[in-house]
Design an enzyme around this catalytic site. Sequence first.
Site, PDB file in Angstrom:
ATOM      1  N   CYS A 139      -2.321  -5.725 -16.174  1.00 30.62           N
ATOM      2  CA  CYS A 139      -1.394  -4.802 -16.669  1.00 30.62           C
ATOM      3  C   CYS A 139      -1.932  -4.794 -18.153  1.00 30.62           C
ATOM      4  CB  CYS A 139      -0.155  -5.577 -16.315  1.00 30.62           C
ATOM      5  SG  CYS A 139       1.138  -4.163 -16.738  1.00 30.62           S
ATOM      6  N   CYS A 167       2.254  -0.941 -11.074  1.00 31.18           N
ATOM      7  CA  CYS A 167       2.055  -1.454 -12.493  1.00 31.18           C
ATOM      8  C   CYS A 167       3.519  -1.764 -13.221  1.00 31.18           C
ATOM      9  CB  CYS A 167       1.538  -0.303 -13.233  1.00 31.18           C
ATOM     10  SG  CYS A 167       0.986  -1.023 -14.918  1.00 31.18           S
ATOM     11  N   ALA A 169      -4.585  -0.793 -10.082  1.00 30.35           N
ATOM     12  CA  ALA A 169      -5.779  -0.158  -9.886  1.00 30.35           C
ATOM     13  C   ALA A 169      -6.910  -1.189 -10.116  1.00 30.35           C
ATOM     14  CB  ALA A 169      -6.087   0.948 -10.658  1.00 30.35           C
TER      15      ALA A 169
HETATM   16  P1  FAD Z   1      -2.878   5.715  -4.600  1.00 30.40           P
HETATM   17  O1  FAD Z   1      -3.958   5.675  -5.518  1.00 30.40           O
HETATM   18  O2  FAD Z   1      -1.635   6.028  -4.924  1.00 30.40           O
HETATM   19  O3  FAD Z   1      -3.470   6.563  -3.381  1.00 30.40           O
HETATM   20  C1  FAD Z   1      -2.687   6.697  -2.027  1.00 30.40           C
HETATM   21  C2  FAD Z   1      -3.397   7.883  -1.214  1.00 30.40           C
HETATM   22  O4  FAD Z   1      -2.829   7.825   0.094  1.00 30.40           O
HETATM   23  C3  FAD Z   1      -2.888   9.278  -2.111  1.00 30.40           C
HETATM   24  O5  FAD Z   1      -4.167  10.127  -2.234  1.00 30.40           O
HETATM   25  C4  FAD Z   1      -2.187   9.755  -0.665  1.00 30.40           C
HETATM   26  O6  FAD Z   1      -2.113  11.165  -0.947  1.00 30.40           O
HETATM   27  C5  FAD Z   1      -2.614   9.161   0.549  1.00 30.40           C
HETATM   28  N1  FAD Z   1      -1.465   9.101   1.527  1.00 30.40           N
HETATM   29  C6  FAD Z   1      -0.155   8.934   1.359  1.00 30.40           C
HETATM   30  N2  FAD Z   1       0.313   8.904   2.549  1.00 30.40           N
HETATM   31  C7  FAD Z   1      -0.686   9.372   3.391  1.00 30.40           C
HETATM   32  C8  FAD Z   1      -0.757   9.542   4.852  1.00 30.40           C
HETATM   33  N3  FAD Z   1       0.107   9.725   5.425  1.00 30.40           N
HETATM   34  N4  FAD Z   1      -1.984   9.843   5.573  1.00 30.40           N
HETATM   35  C9  FAD Z   1      -3.185   9.910   4.569  1.00 30.40           C
HETATM   36  N5  FAD Z   1      -2.947   9.508   3.290  1.00 30.40           N
HETATM   37  C10 FAD Z   1      -1.859   9.495   2.882  1.00 30.40           C
HETATM   38  N6  FAD Z   1      -3.007   0.264 -12.502  1.00 30.40           N
HETATM   39  C11 FAD Z   1      -3.767  -0.432 -13.202  1.00 30.40           C
HETATM   40  O7  FAD Z   1      -4.557  -1.006 -12.824  1.00 30.40           O
HETATM   41  N7  FAD Z   1      -3.317  -0.363 -14.662  1.00 30.40           N
HETATM   42  C12 FAD Z   1      -2.580   0.405 -15.181  1.00 30.40           C
HETATM   43  O8  FAD Z   1      -2.417   0.316 -16.476  1.00 30.40           O
HETATM   44  C13 FAD Z   1      -1.651   0.977 -14.407  1.00 30.40           C
HETATM   45  N8  FAD Z   1      -0.729   1.956 -14.883  1.00 30.40           N
HETATM   46  C14 FAD Z   1      -0.033   2.940 -14.147  1.00 30.40           C
HETATM   47  C15 FAD Z   1       0.964   3.527 -14.855  1.00 30.40           C
HETATM   48  C16 FAD Z   1       1.660   4.483 -13.948  1.00 30.40           C
HETATM   49  C17 FAD Z   1       2.774   5.429 -14.581  1.00 30.40           C
HETATM   50  C18 FAD Z   1       1.531   4.410 -12.355  1.00 30.40           C
HETATM   51  C19 FAD Z   1       2.222   5.555 -11.725  1.00 30.40           C
HETATM   52  C20 FAD Z   1       0.396   3.596 -12.039  1.00 30.40           C
HETATM   53  C21 FAD Z   1      -0.151   2.738 -12.806  1.00 30.40           C
HETATM   54  N9  FAD Z   1      -1.220   1.881 -12.101  1.00 30.40           N
HETATM   55  C22 FAD Z   1      -1.799   1.217 -12.923  1.00 30.40           C
HETATM   56  C23 FAD Z   1      -1.168   1.686 -10.792  1.00 30.40           C
HETATM   57  C24 FAD Z   1      -2.341   2.142  -9.877  1.00 30.40           C
HETATM   58  O9  FAD Z   1      -2.405   3.646 -10.216  1.00 30.40           O
HETATM   59  C25 FAD Z   1      -2.336   2.117  -8.570  1.00 30.40           C
HETATM   60  O10 FAD Z   1      -1.835   0.608  -8.255  1.00 30.40           O
HETATM   61  C26 FAD Z   1      -3.471   2.610  -7.558  1.00 30.40           C
HETATM   62  O11 FAD Z   1      -3.463   3.798  -7.642  1.00 30.40           O
HETATM   63  C27 FAD Z   1      -3.115   2.152  -6.195  1.00 30.40           C
HETATM   64  O12 FAD Z   1      -4.118   2.658  -5.409  1.00 30.40           O
HETATM   65  P2  FAD Z   1      -3.793   3.031  -3.980  1.00 30.40           P
HETATM   66  O13 FAD Z   1      -4.999   3.666  -3.321  1.00 30.40           O
HETATM   67  O14 FAD Z   1      -3.059   2.083  -3.086  1.00 30.40           O
HETATM   68  O15 FAD Z   1      -2.624   4.162  -3.769  1.00 30.40           O
END
Ligand code: FAD
Length: 414
Positions: free
Chosen positions: A349, A169, A316
């Site tokens: 965003c 983000c 997300a």
């Molecule tokens: P994550 O949701 O981070 O999940 C990754 C998972 O993998 C975690 O549960 C972790 O424990 C697990 N993992 C890590 N390493 C391992 C391993 N070795 N083995 C097994 N599991 C593992 N998005 C929007 O759409 N709109 C917004 O307004 C927005 N604002 C944001 C604001 C902030 C402050 C932040 C931090 C994020 C924001 N986002 C926003 C971004 C959004 O949260 C992420 O893009 C999204 O969560 C990505 O999903 P993901 O599953 O790739 O990663």
Amino acid sequence: MQDQHWGQTISADIVVIGGGTAGIGFAASLLKRDPHLNVTVIEPSAQHYYQPAWTLVGGGAHELKNTVRPMAAVMPRQAHWVQAAVSSVDPENRLLTLDDGRSVSYQNLIVCPGLRLAWEKIEGLQEALGQHGVTSNYSYRHAAYTWQLVKGLRGGKAIFTQPAVPIKCAGAPQKALYLSCDHWLRHGVLKHVDVEFNLAGAALFGVATFVAPLMKYIEKYRARLAFNSNLVKVDGPAQTAWFEVRDAAGTVTLQAKKFDLLHVVPPQVSPDFIRQSSLADAAGWCEVDVHSLQHVRYPDVFALGDVCSTSNAKTAAAVRKQIVVVAENVLALRKQQPLPLKYDGYGSCPLTVEKGKVILAEFGYAGKLLPTFPLEPTVARRSAWFLKATLLPWFYWNGMLKGREWLTRVSKVD
Ligand code: FAD
């Protein structure tokens, strides 16, 4: 724990690495299509977080406790949850090793461990965070501290930072600034606060269309922009931050700045076990085709979410559409059919430019505008705030994590 599992091998059909936004959303969507599939999710954490609301927590507009739920409560019922972390991937042999000594063999691998926040890359930051006015909305533990600091500040210097991209983000660093400034403005404090936004890059926002409307808010809040200014060191007790500042000639100098409030966004990197595997591209991200999200060298592997090498906004919102593409494509692959769907790079965003108003930036590859609603996208709207603050959190827990594919129109392969 380690001895108990050491040497065991789990055999699974479809293995999902990570139970975050992408992992849970994908597993739920896939199992909705076929509840009899053998899906294993490998996730070490006992908690699942809704990170997009941490910006609101830092702005006093959302409760921290509503951004977390037990992992067991969001894990799809038919999925097999292995509570461990993947420590290495061997895609040649379709084998994973886990940190508890077990191995997992798979037919299809869905890679979604997100990215790693590299707090340690900024000297002194880990010791300083959570005290001395040093905070970050990127951390569940500290988002509420941001709001505490914002409410408590009566004057002085507030510094906000943004590291080099890619970050998740990319608008979130400036959302923290806007919501803080809006509070200070409403409470007559802003005139006593010197606000500075230090960005490692040279642009306020990556999609040019949104820069002008955002600049209006930067001017309204009398914030100073410091481009090419990268935070490298923090001394909490001395309330001093050091920045590497690059001038037009490319010369880098170290500048120290005193602060009363420092909102830090850490550098962000691919998880080590991906970076060290043959799944990685040169920069360490999981190297997938930008449209099919299938790995470019290992056809039985797909990736979605923040770990992807694709150039979309890591959000997300992007995951919401990627889920549909990967679910359909992996099922087609398993039936030896052509992959039917393509991802257009959609990401979103919602820029919280003031409390109660959002500029809803939605765009795909190459910055192409992809608005969901037929409205001028550069205008700050109350309806978009309602979407961000109320509808999307509800939709996340009750829709996206349950395999309900709302607002997910995606393109078919031509
Ligand atoms: P994550 O949701 O981070 O999940 C990754 C998972 O993998 C975690 O549960 C972790 O424990 C697990 N993992 C890590 N390493 C391992 C391993 N070795 N083995 C097994 N599991 C593992 N998005 C929007 O759409 N709109 C917004 O307004 C927005 N604002 C944001 C604001 C902030 C402050 C932040 C931090 C994020 C924001 N986002 C926003 C971004 C959004 O949260 C992420 O893009 C999204 O969560 C990505 O999903 P993901 O599953 O790739 O990663």
